[in-house]
Design a protein around this motif. Sequence first.
Motif, PDB file in Angstrom:
ATOM      1  N   ALA A 267       0.835  -1.204   0.000  1.00 48.96           N
ATOM      2  CA  ALA A 267       0.000   0.000   0.000  1.00 48.96           C
ATOM      3  C   ALA A 267       0.875   1.262   0.000  1.00 48.96           C
ATOM      4  CB  ALA A 267      -0.916   0.012   1.217  1.00 48.96           C
TER       5      ALA A 267
ATOM      6  N   ASP B 133      -5.114   1.546  -6.950  1.00 49.78           N
ATOM      7  CA  ASP B 133      -4.292   2.480  -7.713  1.00 49.78           C
ATOM      8  C   ASP B 133      -2.846   2.001  -7.817  1.00 49.78           C
ATOM      9  OD1 ASP B 133      -6.433   4.129  -8.176  1.00 49.78           O
ATOM     10  OD2 ASP B 133      -5.954   5.534  -6.553  1.00 49.78           O
ATOM     11  N   ASP B 134      -2.398   1.253  -6.794  1.00 47.23           N
ATOM     12  CA  ASP B 134      -1.022   0.770  -6.789  1.00 47.23           C
ATOM     13  C   ASP B 134      -0.812  -0.395  -7.745  1.00 47.23           C
ATOM     14  OD1 ASP B 134      -0.444   2.624  -4.794  1.00 47.23           O
ATOM     15  OD2 ASP B 134      -1.014   1.230  -3.200  1.00 47.23           O
TER      16      ASP B 134
ATOM     17  N   ASN C  85      -3.365  -1.308  -2.691  1.00 47.79           N
ATOM     18  CA  ASN C  85      -4.458  -0.466  -3.168  1.00 47.79           C
ATOM     19  C   ASN C  85      -4.653  -0.647  -4.662  1.00 47.79           C
ATOM     20  OD1 ASN C  85      -4.727   0.646  -0.568  1.00 47.79           O
ATOM     21  ND2 ASN C  85      -3.211   2.245  -1.023  1.00 47.79           N
TER      22      ASN C  85
END
Length: 223
Positions: free
Chosen positions: A171, A193-194, A191
């Motif tokens: 994260a 987005d990651d 996450n």
Amino acid sequence: MKTKKLTTKIESPKIPLDLPDKSAEAMDIQSEDCIERGKFQDCFLDNKSFDHVTFDEVIFSNVNFSHSKITNLELTDVIFDKCDLSNADFSNSSIHRTEFRNCKIIGMDLSESTIRNVLFTNCLGEFSNFRFANMKQVNIEDCTFSSTDYCYSTMKQVNFVRSNIDQSQFAGAKHNGLDFSTCEFSSLSINLDDLKGCSISKHQAYVFAGLLDLVIKDLDTPE
């Protein structure tokens, strides 16, 4: 079509031949020492506490560092071979052209360290800590790195190859694309987005589908 390379070419440690044996001097190491060109083997540095120690052109072979606190460490052109670094605190360190071979690094703390041109191979590293580390040109090959913390680290040209990374935490990590396709895991803390730019295998897609609450149906299987 060209196949993406699983590893990055990294600079190997530059170590001269015929290093002098400095094993007898291991117990005399103090904070702010600079140790150059030597080999330490079959000795103990466990439960020690040092600060701002520099090792340059050094080989550690079968050395026990477990539970040592060696912060602000500087490693350049160093090899750790069959060493025990379990629960060693190497946080806030600078590590360059260094190899960890066949080492036990369970619970090792490398948080907030700068790590460049480093190889981990055949290492046991469960619960190790790379949080807020700045990593560039790092290969992790054939290792067990489950439950490892990479949160908020910066990762550029970091490669995981044939390694167990189950339940590791990514994260907030900044990266230029991580390849998990040859690795083993049943879950990761990461996450959405990651995940952008990451490479995974078809089998691993089922794991990440769970993050999106998606159900993958096999259309070839009758209901």
